[in-house]
Motif scaffolding. Structure first.
Motif, PDB file in Angstrom:
ATOM      1  N   ASN A   1       0.826  -1.213   0.000  1.00 60.81           N
ATOM      2  CA  ASN A   1       0.000   0.000   0.000  1.00 60.81           C
ATOM      3  C   ASN A   1       0.860   1.263   0.000  1.00 60.81           C
TER       4      ASN A   1
ATOM      5  N   THR B   1      -0.555   4.822  -0.564  1.00 57.25           N
ATOM      6  CA  THR B   1      -1.522   5.451   0.340  1.00 57.25           C
ATOM      7  C   THR B   1      -0.953   5.713   1.728  1.00 57.25           C
ATOM      8  N   ASN B   2       0.303   5.341   1.969  1.00 60.29           N
ATOM      9  CA  ASN B   2       0.908   5.648   3.269  1.00 60.29           C
ATOM     10  C   ASN B   2       2.099   6.575   3.054  1.00 60.29           C
TER      11      ASN B   2
END
Length: 722
Positions: free
Chosen positions: A354, A357-358
Motif C-alpha cells: 500500500n 496510500t501511506n
C-alpha cells in the motif's frame, strides 16, 4: 573543499561499470548484442555454462552451440526480430560445457533511441529444461497407460464371448495371459492389482527393479490374498502414510489418479516414481482390475530439488545485491522484495503493498511518482526516476528507482524487476558542490568590488560634492535681499537628485556584495547591462576606454538571477578593460551588444580591441584555476560559465575580426514579455546604437579619457582572463 569534491566524484557511478556489475549480479545467463545482432558481451554465468571464453561467443559464435534441430528456427526468429526491432523470445537447446543439451528460453529486448533506432539488445537465457521434462513426464505416463487401457477392452470382449462377461478377471486365464504379455513388452514399469487393491502382478521390468524372484507370485500374476496395503512395505518409510491415504481414497471412489513416492530397489536404494492408475471395468461396470503404469522420475525430482536450491541461491543473490530489490506483478503491484528492502522500511511486505496510500514515499514526491509509475507500466519499456523514501526511523532519503520488464514466451510482461539505489550521499554531495559554486561566485563578486573600490569611491564622491556645492548655492540665494526662492528651489532639487544618484550607486554595490540565495525573475537584460556599465564607469575612465552599446530595442525578457547575470557581464567588461590597458597604440574600444534570437532567447556579446587570445587557448580560458596572470586565480571565467550553464545558456570566446577578443553568451527567453511602449521598434526588431545611459554621459566618458603614457613599452602581449 577538496574532500567534498572527492566525495562528489566518488558518489557518481560509471554507467558502463554499473551495468556490468548488475549483469554479473543477476542470477541468470545474461547477454548483450549490438544493433545488428552481434553478441558483444556475456556475463560469467553464461560463459561458465558454455565452458568457453567470450571470444568464442561474440558475433555469431553462439550459433555453434545450438542443437542442430533448433539452429534454423533460432536463427530465423532472431533475424526476424532484428529486422522488426521487436522483442525476441525463442526456446531452443544449447550445448553446455559437459556436451549435453539443455532447453533454454532466449528472451531479448531492444534499447532504442528517441528516434526509434535500436542502440543495443539486452537479454537472458532462462533454463527451462527441467520444466520441459516435468511437463513431458505426465504426458508420457498417461500415454503408456492409455496404451494399456486401449488394448485391454479387446481382451475383455474376447474373454466374455461365452457369456461369462461378468466373471472375475482372474478366473479367465486367456485374458490374464494376454494382459500380462502386453504389460511385459511396454517400455515402462507396469502392474495390476485386484479390485480390493492388493498388488497381484508386476511386469518384468518392475520385478527386476524390485529384485523379485523368477518364480514369485507377482511375476506370475497369482493372487495370494495379500492385503491392499501389503506392497507398501516396498515404499520409503516417509512416504507410506501418504500412499495409504491416497490409495484408500482411490479404492473408496473407484476413480483413477496419480501419485508419486520412493520405491526401494533390489540393492536397497530408493528412487522416485510417478504412478498413474486406472480402473478396468467390464461392460456392466464391474471392476475387474486396477491397471497402472509407473515412470522413474528420480532425475526429475533431483532437478526440482536443484531448482529449489537454485531458488534459494537466487534469493541469496537477490539479498546480496547492494540495493533494494522488488519483483512486481505485470500491473505494477508489489509481489516480493529482498531482505534489504524490508529492513530499510521496517515494514512487512503486505504493508509495503500500500505504498501509494501511506508515507512510504515523501508526500511532495508522491503525485509525481504515481504518474510516472502509471505511465511506465503502460509503456511496457524500462523506466527510472528519483524520489525520496522513508526509512524505518522516519528519515527520508533519495533513491533512484529502475524498472525493467520481463516477458514470457508470448511477449506479454510476466513481471517487473525494480532496483532502488540509495543516492542520498550523491545528492548531498551535489548540493555541497552547488553551495561551493555559489560561495565561489560570491567571493568573486567581493573580489571584483574590492578592485573597484577606488573608482566606486570616486563615483560616490561626485554626487556628494555636487550636493555640497548646490547647498552652498542655496545658502547664497537665501542671503540675497530679497531671497531668490526660485534658485533655492532649483538647488534643492539638484541636491535631491544627487542624493538619489549616490543612493543608487550604494544599492548596486550592496546587491553585488551581499550573500543571498539565487532569485529567478523576469527582467529586462538591456536595463541590467546599463546598470553594470555605470558600476564599472570608474575603471573604464581610468583605463581610457571608449564604450559603445548596441542594445536591441524591445528585447524579449530573460528569466534568471539578475545579480548573477550582472556579475557575468561585469566580469567580462573588467577583463576587457584590463586587457586593453596593455595596448599602447590604437584606440581602446569596448562594444557591448544584445541580439534577439529566433527561438526567443538573447545573445550578448562583449567586443574589445585588446591584444586578443591565442586561438589554441580559447577553450582553456574557462577552466578553473587557469590564468596567465601572476596575480590571478583563474576562477572568474569558470564561475561565469557555471552561472550561464545554470541558466540554460552557453558562454564561449572568439577572436575578434579586426583585433582583440569577443566573449558571447546566450540565454533562453522568458515565457512572458516585459511591457514595452516602443511597439514599432519591437515589430521591426532593428537594433539601435545607444550610450552608457544617454548622450551626455557618453560625451563625459570621451572627455575624461586619459592619454596613453609614453613610458609604456610599445607592442602587445597576450592577456589572461579572470
Amino acid at each position: 573543499m577538496s574532500k567534498d569534491v572527492d566525495a562528489a566524484e566518488k558518489a557518481f557511478f560509471s554507467g558502463e561499470q554499473e551495468l556490468r556489475l548488475l549483469m554479473e549480479t543477476i542470477p541468470a545467463l545474461v547477454w548483450r548484442a549490438g544493433p545488428e545482432g552481434n553478441i558483444e558481451y556475456a556475463n560469467k554465468r553464461l560463459l561458465e555454462y558454455f565452458g568457453a571464453p567470450l571470444g568464442d561467443i561474440i558475433g555469431w559464435g553462439w550459433a555453434d552451440r545450438v542443437h542442430p534441430d533448433d539452429v534454423a528456427y533460432k536463427t530465423k526468429t532472431w533475424l526476424r526480430n532484428l529486422e522488426s526491432g521487436s522483442s525476441h523470445d525463442a526456446a531452443c537447446r544449447f550445448r553446455g560445457a559437459d556436451g549435453r543439451y539443455r532447453w533454454f528460453l532466449v528472451s531479448g529486448a531492444p534499447l532504442k533511441a528517441s528516434d526509434g533506432r535500436v542502440l543495443r539488445w539486452y537479454g537472458v537465457l532462462i533454463d527451462i529444461d527441467d520444466r520441459r521434462k516435468a511437463e513431458a513426464a505426465p504426458r508420457e505416463s498417461e500415454y503408456k497407460l492409455r496404451q494399456i487401457i486401449d488394448t485391454v477392452p479387446g481382451l475383455t470382449s474376447s474373454a466374455g464371448s461365452d457369456g461369462s462377461e461378468g466373471k472375475k478377471a482372474e478366473n479367465q486365464p486367456g485374458f490374464m495371459a494376454q494382459l500380462q504379455a502386453i504389460l511385459n513388452v511396454l517400455p515402462a514399469y507396469t502392474w495390476y492389482a485386484a479390485p480390493r487393491g492388493a498388488l497381484t502382478f508386476v511386469n518384468n521390468r518392475t520385478a527386476d527393479y524390485l529384485g523379485v524372484a523368477k518364480d514369485h507370485p507377482l511375476r506370475l500374476g497369482i493372487d495370494v490374498g495379500a492385503g491392499w496395503d501389503h506392497s507398501f512395505a516396498l515404499l520409503h518409510p516417509d512416504d507410506r502414510e501418504d500412499a495409504r491415504k491416497y490409495w484408500s481414497s482411490r479404492l473408496r471412489t473407484g476413480e483413477g489418479g496419480e501419485h508419486s513416492y520412493r520405491v526401494r530397489s533390489a540393492h536397497g536404494h530408493y528412487r522416485w516414481f510417478l504412478t498413474r492408475m486406472q480402473p478396468l471395468r467390464a461392460s456392466d461396470g464391474t471392476l475387474l482390475l486396477w491397471v497402472g503404469a509407473t515412470l522413474d522420475i528420480e532425475e526429475l525430482m533431483r532437478a526440482q530439488e536443484a531448482l529449489r536450491e537454485s531458488d534459494r541461491s537466487s534469493r541469496s543473490a537477490l539479498d546480496g545485491i547492494p540495493g533494494l530489490v522488488a519483483v512486481l506483478a505485470p500491473n505494477g503491484e508489489l509481489g516480493t522484495a529482498n531482505r534489504q528492502l524490508l529492513e530499510y522500511f521496517g515494514r512487512s511486505l503486505e504493508e509495503l503493498k500500500n505504498w501509494g496510500t501511506n508515507d512510504t514515499v515523501h508526500p511532495d514526491d508522491l503525485p509525481r511518482v504515481l504518474e510516472l509509475v502509471k505511465r511506465g507500466i503502460v509503456s511496457g519499456i524500462p523506466f527510472n526516476f528519483e524520489l525520496r523514501l522513508r526509512r524505518f526511523d522516519g528519515e527520508y532519503r533519495w533513491f533512484e528507482n529502475r524498472h525493467v520488464p520481463i516477458r514470457d514466451d508470448s511477449g506479454r510482461i510476466a513481471r517487473w524487476y525494480l532496483l532502488m539505489t540509495d543516492i542520498e550521499d550523491r545528492t548531498q554531495a551535489l548540493a555541497r558542490l552547488e553551495q561551493m559554486q555559489s560561495d565561489f561566485a560570491h567571493l568573486n563578486r567581493l573580489s571584483v568590488m574590492g578592485e573597484l573600490t577606488a573608482s566606486l569611491a570616486h563615483e560616490i564622491t561626485q554626487p556628494i560634492a555636487s550636493a555640497r556645492n548646490n547647498a552652498r548655492a542655496a545658502q547664497n540665494f537665501l542671503d540675497m535681499q530679497p531671497p531668490d526662492l526660485g534658485e533655492v528651489r532649483e538647488a534643492l532639487n539638484s541636491i535631491m537628485s544627487n542624493a538619489h544618484r549616490a543612493g543608487d550607486i550604494v544599492d548596486r554595490i550592496r546587491d553585488h556584495i551581499k550573500k543571498a540565495p539565487p532569485r529567478k525573475s523576469h527582467f529586462d537584460l538591456n536595463e541590467a547591462i546599463n546598470e553594470v556599465i555605470l558600476l564599472a564607469r570608474g575603471a573604464i575612465i581610468t583605463n581610457g576606454v571608449s564604450v559603445r552599446t548596441r542594445l536591441t530595442e524591445a528585447l524579449f525578457p530573460v528569466e534568471g538571477d539578475r545579480v548573477q547575470l550582472q556579475q557575468v557581464v561585469l566580469n567580462l567588461i573588467l577583463n576587457a578593460v584590463e586587457a586593453m590597458s596593455t595596448v599602447e597604440t590604437g584606440p581602446r574600444e569596448l562594444l557591448i551588444s544584445t541580439e534577439q534570437a529566433q527561438t526567443g532567447g538573447v545573445l550578448v556579446s562583449v567586443h574589445d580591441s585588446g591584444p586578443g587570445i591565442d586561438p589554441d587557448h580559447l577553450d582553456r580560458v574557462f577552466l578553473a584555476f587557469y590564468t596567465t596572470k601572476s596575480s590571478g586565480v583563474g576562477m572568474g571565467l569558470s564561475i561565469c560559465q557555471s552561472i550561464i550553464d545554470a541558466h540554460g545558456g552557453r558562454l564561449w570566446a572568439d577572436v575578434n575580426a579586426s583585433r582583440g577578443a569577443v566573449f558571447r553568451f546566450s540565454l533562453p527567453g522568458a515565457s512572458k514579455e516585459l511591457t514595452n511602449t516602443r511597439l514599432s521598434a519591437h515589430l521591426t526588431g532593428k537594433p539601435h546604437e545607444d550610450t552608457l545611459s544617454d548622450a551626455a554621459h557618453q560625451r563625459a566618458y570621451e572627455g575624461e579619457k586619459r592619454p596613453h603614457h609614453s613610458w609604456r613599452v610599445r607592442g602587445q602581449r597576450r592577456r589572461g582572463r579572470r
